[in-house]
Every structure is written in C-alpha cells, then in structure tokens.
Design a protein around this motif. Structure first.
Motif, PDB file in Angstrom:
ATOM      1  N   SER A  64       0.811  -1.220   0.000  1.00  0.00           N
ATOM      2  CA  SER A  64       0.000   0.000   0.000  1.00  0.00           C
ATOM      3  C   SER A  64       0.841   1.265   0.000  1.00  0.00           C
ATOM      4  O   SER A  64       0.353   2.347  -0.336  1.00  0.00           O
ATOM      5  CB  SER A  64      -0.925   0.014   1.214  1.00  0.00           C
ATOM      6  OG  SER A  64      -0.174   0.142   2.411  1.00  0.00           O
ATOM      7  N   GLY A  65       2.111   1.146   0.413  1.00  0.00           N
ATOM      8  CA  GLY A  65       2.966   2.316   0.554  1.00  0.00           C
ATOM      9  C   GLY A  65       2.772   3.059   1.864  1.00  0.00           C
ATOM     10  O   GLY A  65       3.418   4.089   2.098  1.00  0.00           O
ATOM     11  N   ARG A  66       1.914   2.574   2.744  1.00  0.00           N
ATOM     12  CA  ARG A  66       1.707   3.241   4.037  1.00  0.00           C
ATOM     13  C   ARG A  66       2.941   3.055   4.924  1.00  0.00           C
ATOM     14  O   ARG A  66       3.557   1.991   4.933  1.00  0.00           O
ATOM     15  CB  ARG A  66       0.473   2.679   4.741  1.00  0.00           C
ATOM     16  CG  ARG A  66      -0.814   2.883   3.953  1.00  0.00           C
ATOM     17  CD  ARG A  66      -2.033   2.345   4.688  1.00  0.00           C
ATOM     18  NE  ARG A  66      -3.154   2.285   3.751  1.00  0.00           N
ATOM     19  CZ  ARG A  66      -3.673   1.145   3.273  1.00  0.00           C
ATOM     20  NH1 ARG A  66      -3.215  -0.024   3.701  1.00  0.00           N
ATOM     21  NH2 ARG A  66      -4.655   1.188   2.408  1.00  0.00           N
ATOM     22  N   GLU A  67       3.232   4.106   5.673  1.00  0.00           N
ATOM     23  CA  GLU A  67       4.434   4.084   6.496  1.00  0.00           C
ATOM     24  C   GLU A  67       4.180   4.836   7.798  1.00  0.00           C
ATOM     25  O   GLU A  67       3.504   5.856   7.813  1.00  0.00           O
ATOM     26  CB  GLU A  67       5.591   4.726   5.733  1.00  0.00           C
ATOM     27  CG  GLU A  67       6.917   4.730   6.480  1.00  0.00           C
ATOM     28  CD  GLU A  67       8.033   5.344   5.657  1.00  0.00           C
ATOM     29  OE1 GLU A  67       8.737   4.595   4.960  1.00  0.00           O
ATOM     30  OE2 GLU A  67       8.174   6.596   5.698  1.00  0.00           O
ATOM     31  N   MET A  68       4.730   4.302   8.885  1.00  0.00           N
ATOM     32  CA  MET A  68       4.643   4.956  10.181  1.00  0.00           C
ATOM     33  C   MET A  68       6.058   5.102  10.741  1.00  0.00           C
ATOM     34  O   MET A  68       6.768   4.115  10.930  1.00  0.00           O
ATOM     35  CB  MET A  68       3.773   4.159  11.152  1.00  0.00           C
ATOM     36  CG  MET A  68       3.488   4.871  12.479  1.00  0.00           C
ATOM     37  SD  MET A  68       4.775   4.607  13.711  1.00  0.00           S
ATOM     38  CE  MET A  68       4.477   2.899  14.157  1.00  0.00           C
ATOM     39  N   LYS A  69       6.481   6.361  10.973  1.00  0.00           N
ATOM     40  CA  LYS A  69       7.740   6.640  11.637  1.00  0.00           C
ATOM     41  C   LYS A  69       7.438   6.970  13.092  1.00  0.00           C
ATOM     42  O   LYS A  69       6.511   7.722  13.388  1.00  0.00           O
ATOM     43  CB  LYS A  69       8.461   7.811  10.979  1.00  0.00           C
ATOM     44  CG  LYS A  69       8.933   7.539   9.559  1.00  0.00           C
ATOM     45  CD  LYS A  69       9.664   8.751   8.988  1.00  0.00           C
ATOM     46  CE  LYS A  69      10.158   8.479   7.583  1.00  0.00           C
ATOM     47  NZ  LYS A  69      10.851   9.665   7.006  1.00  0.00           N
ATOM     48  N   MET A  70       8.253   6.440  13.986  1.00  0.00           N
ATOM     49  CA  MET A  70       8.017   6.592  15.415  1.00  0.00           C
ATOM     50  C   MET A  70       9.225   7.262  16.065  1.00  0.00           C
ATOM     51  O   MET A  70      10.368   6.851  15.853  1.00  0.00           O
ATOM     52  CB  MET A  70       7.782   5.210  16.034  1.00  0.00           C
ATOM     53  CG  MET A  70       7.365   5.206  17.475  1.00  0.00           C
ATOM     54  SD  MET A  70       6.985   3.492  17.973  1.00  0.00           S
ATOM     55  CE  MET A  70       6.458   3.771  19.669  1.00  0.00           C
ATOM     56  N   PHE A  71       8.960   8.301  16.848  1.00  0.00           N
ATOM     57  CA  PHE A  71       9.994   9.055  17.543  1.00  0.00           C
ATOM     58  C   PHE A  71       9.738   8.972  19.050  1.00  0.00           C
ATOM     59  O   PHE A  71       8.584   8.960  19.491  1.00  0.00           O
ATOM     60  CB  PHE A  71       9.983  10.519  17.112  1.00  0.00           C
ATOM     61  CG  PHE A  71      10.276  10.733  15.650  1.00  0.00           C
ATOM     62  CD1 PHE A  71      11.528  11.131  15.229  1.00  0.00           C
ATOM     63  CD2 PHE A  71       9.289  10.551  14.694  1.00  0.00           C
ATOM     64  CE1 PHE A  71      11.798  11.330  13.890  1.00  0.00           C
ATOM     65  CE2 PHE A  71       9.539  10.745  13.343  1.00  0.00           C
ATOM     66  CZ  PHE A  71      10.806  11.136  12.940  1.00  0.00           C
ATOM     67  N   SER A  72      10.821   8.934  19.834  1.00  0.00           N
ATOM     68  CA  SER A  72      10.684   8.886  21.293  1.00  0.00           C
ATOM     69  C   SER A  72      11.911   9.495  21.941  1.00  0.00           C
ATOM     70  O   SER A  72      13.025   9.395  21.407  1.00  0.00           O
ATOM     71  CB  SER A  72      10.526   7.432  21.760  1.00  0.00           C
ATOM     72  OG  SER A  72      10.673   7.321  23.166  1.00  0.00           O
ATOM     73  N   ASP A  73      11.719  10.105  23.115  1.00  0.00           N
ATOM     74  CA  ASP A  73      12.847  10.690  23.851  1.00  0.00           C
ATOM     75  C   ASP A  73      13.443   9.723  24.863  1.00  0.00           C
ATOM     76  O   ASP A  73      14.285  10.117  25.677  1.00  0.00           O
ATOM     77  CB  ASP A  73      12.418  11.985  24.546  1.00  0.00           C
ATOM     78  CG  ASP A  73      11.242  11.797  25.496  1.00  0.00           C
ATOM     79  OD1 ASP A  73      10.801  10.641  25.685  1.00  0.00           O
ATOM     80  OD2 ASP A  73      10.752  12.798  26.050  1.00  0.00           O
ATOM     81  N   ARG A  74      13.032   8.455  24.814  1.00  0.00           N
ATOM     82  CA  ARG A  74      13.557   7.464  25.759  1.00  0.00           C
ATOM     83  C   ARG A  74      14.298   6.348  25.016  1.00  0.00           C
ATOM     84  O   ARG A  74      14.269   6.272  23.797  1.00  0.00           O
ATOM     85  CB  ARG A  74      12.426   6.936  26.644  1.00  0.00           C
ATOM     86  CG  ARG A  74      11.973   7.972  27.669  1.00  0.00           C
ATOM     87  CD  ARG A  74      10.758   7.543  28.447  1.00  0.00           C
ATOM     88  NE  ARG A  74       9.548   7.572  27.621  1.00  0.00           N
ATOM     89  CZ  ARG A  74       8.385   7.053  28.007  1.00  0.00           C
ATOM     90  NH1 ARG A  74       8.283   6.458  29.173  1.00  0.00           N
ATOM     91  NH2 ARG A  74       7.341   7.137  27.214  1.00  0.00           N
ATOM     92  N   ASN A  75      14.940   5.456  25.764  1.00  0.00           N
ATOM     93  CA  ASN A  75      15.960   4.582  25.182  1.00  0.00           C
ATOM     94  C   ASN A  75      15.528   3.156  24.896  1.00  0.00           C
ATOM     95  O   ASN A  75      16.369   2.292  24.633  1.00  0.00           O
ATOM     96  CB  ASN A  75      17.196   4.550  26.089  1.00  0.00           C
ATOM     97  CG  ASN A  75      16.921   3.917  27.455  1.00  0.00           C
ATOM     98  OD1 ASN A  75      15.797   3.555  27.776  1.00  0.00           O
ATOM     99  ND2 ASN A  75      17.971   3.817  28.273  1.00  0.00           N
TER     100      ASN A  75
END
Length: 346
Positions: A272-283
C-alpha cells in the motif's frame, strides 16, 4: 479540524466516552476516557476508511482480549522484577500479577482507570487531554501523583502523545501506549509482509520471567537485526524456535524526538505504501507481535499470532534494578515530560 464525542458503552456502571479528532484530511484519532485507550487512527483508502490500529468496537471486547490492546500503560510500563523496588533506602512492594513479578503496574495500572477529559482545537491540530490524580491506594505507588496525557492529531497526520507527571514524594514514572499497528489492507491476516526498521544495535537478555539480566546482546546477524530494515515475516519465522514463537523483546534504541534525527522505528507496508515513523525521547522500544492471540477475540482483525505489532516506547524495563538502564524515579519539585510521536504517510 473538529472534535466530537459519542457513547462507547459502560464499565463498572460508569459511562465510557469516545473522543474523536478529525483533521482537514479526514484522518481520525479516537481515545476513550476509560483506560486512555487509543481506539482509532484511521485514514481514507479507495476501499473506504481503514483503522491502522488493532481495535475493538466495545469496551467489553477490549477487556476480553487480554492483550492490553492500545491501552495507556502506567505509571510503569512492562515488568518490575520480584514486584518490588527501593527508593532512597525505602522498600516498596507491588502486586505480583505475572508470576513473582509486576507487569504493566498490575491491576491498579492506568489502563484500569477512568480519566478526566478535556479537548482543545488549535488552528492545525486537535487535542484530547487526559488527567488524573493518583494516590498510593489508587495506583499502588508511593507519592501522590498528578498525571496529564495529551493526544494530539495535526494536519500533517502526526499523532503526538505527551506524558506529564509531578508528585509530592518520590515514585516511579515510565508510561507508554501499548499501540498495535497493522498498516496493510483488511485482508492481510498478519504483519509478515510489512517491513520494520529499528534504530537499535542491541537488545536486553532476559530470564525465564522476561526480567532483564543486565546483559546487552548484539542484534547483528540475528532475528533481532532491524537496523537497516527487514521483512517482518523473515524475522518472525526465525523466532518460531523461541518459546514465545514471536517477539516479546526489549530493544535498546537511540532516543529521537526531532525531525532532524532518525526515528527509533519505521514500519512500512510495501503493497500500500503506508508508512509509520516513530519518535521517542527514551531509550527503549518494546516489540510484541501478539503471539498466541486466539481467534476468539473480537477485534477489527481476526485474532491470531502476528495479526499486529505492538511498538511500545519507554525507558528500558526494570531500570529500578539496573540504574545503567536509565532513571525512572519521579521526584517532588522535579516534574517529568516524555513524548512519543508518530508520523504517518499513506
């Protein structure tokens, strides 16, 4: 941008309300006042509206699923060894709800509470603002803690979850959202055909109770090697030789909350070309692939192993017993703010 709310049934004789933000591109985000459940992140497709989260159509079905589906987990996500910890020489005992250990803060965790809800619309975003006041008898933790969790959907189709905590006495604070993702169309039975990248070179070794031993294990040339992205099906079939027959693992990640830095993870559906990028300030990123989920659960996709993938951003689990993993102690006069951000393209 608009915000609506509707009835979502009852829990413990109290009404459950669903709050929904719809942005200018008809992307929808819904959150429940019970358990802080992230009930919907849906986009329009040629086949109609598609919820990219694993979800249920009633609060009863969330409770029956038994898999913490998209619940707000806190004050401490994942496991605490031997259901006990120490702060400043004082020992504290928690409920042991998984063998001798505590998982997801036990029965008094945030996922089992009603939340006060406010909403707010800005020019390019809508917010669902959850707040609560927890005493030791409420959540089993020391200290009286005020918590605010803000879900924001903007016109760039980004969802941000901000966690705020302050307390009158030292306690623990390491929350997350237990969101399960499947970016494929409805006929995809599992996430095997999707690709995952994790900005990680190591994961935690654990004992038989999934409690970290303190040892870090290199990911390279193993089923855990997602540094440059790989097909989930290939990795999952390698994991069939494990006891879990899938992932229930703790990846050490490079924290990142800025568009100028690499996300901690990227999930992509090539078809489908769908994409999810995930960002976090923890490790840490906890990865769980719904191993052994029975077909009796009533969710928006038929229950089975690998039907969706939970990606839970937090500080490394059981850090109260491994100070080198990070500090999750919330102290008086030292409020804490954590953030998880999801950037979705479709």
């Amino acid at each position: 941008m608009k915000i609506t709310h509707d009835n979502f049934g009852e829990m413990n004789s109290h009404p459950v309300t669903r709050y929904t933000v719809t942005n200018d591109h008809h992307v929808r985000m819904s959150v429940l006042n019970y358990g802080g459940i992230w009930q919907e992140f849906s986009v329009l497709t040629p086949q109609g509206r598609l919820n990219l989260l694993l979800s249920a159509d009633s609060v009863e079905n969330y409770q029956k699923s038994g898999y913490c589906v998209c619940q707000l987990i806190g004050p401490v996500a994942n496991r605490i060894g031997h259901a006990q910890f120490q702060i400043d020489g004082h020992n504290y005992q928690l409920q042991a709800n998984e063998g001798n250990n505590t998982n997801h803060s036990g029965d008094r965790g945030w996922q089992n509470h009603f939340w006060h809800v406010d909403t707010q619309i800005n020019e390019n975003s809508g917010q669902i603002i959850l707040s609560n006041h927890y005493r030791p008898k409420d959540d089993g933790m020391p200290g009286v803690t005020n918590v605010q969790v803000v879900y924001t959907l903007d016109n760039q189709n980004q969802v941000t979850i901000d966690f705020y905590g302050h307390t009158d006495a030292a306690t623990l604070f390491n929350p997350t959202n237990h969101s399960y993702w499947n970016l494929a169309d409805r006929d995809a039975r599992t996430v095997e055909a999707q690709e995952l990248m994790i900005n990680s070179e190591q994961h935690l070794a654990v004992d038989d109770g999934k409690i970290p031993t303190g040892q870090l294990v290199n990911n390279q040339d193993s089923a855990y090697d997602f540094k440059h992205g790989r097909l989930l099906g290939d990795a999952l079939h390698e994991m069939l030789k494990t006891r879990e027959k899938g992932f229930d693992d703790f990846f050490v990640v490079e924290p990142s909350t800025s568009m100028d830095h690499q996300p901690i993870a990227v999930l992509r559906d090539p078809e489908s070309g769908r994409e999810m990028k995930m960002f976090s300030d923890r490790n840490a990123l906890v990865v769980y692939t719904a191993n052994g989920m029975p077909d009796s659960v009533q969710l928006n996709r038929p229950g089975r192993s690998w039907v969706a993938i939970a990606l839970e951003a937090q500080t490394l689990p059981d850090s109260v017993h491994h100070p080198e993993f990070g500090d999750i102690i919330l102290r008086s006069l030292e409020p804490v703010h954590h953030q998880i951000r999801y950037e979705i393209t479709y």
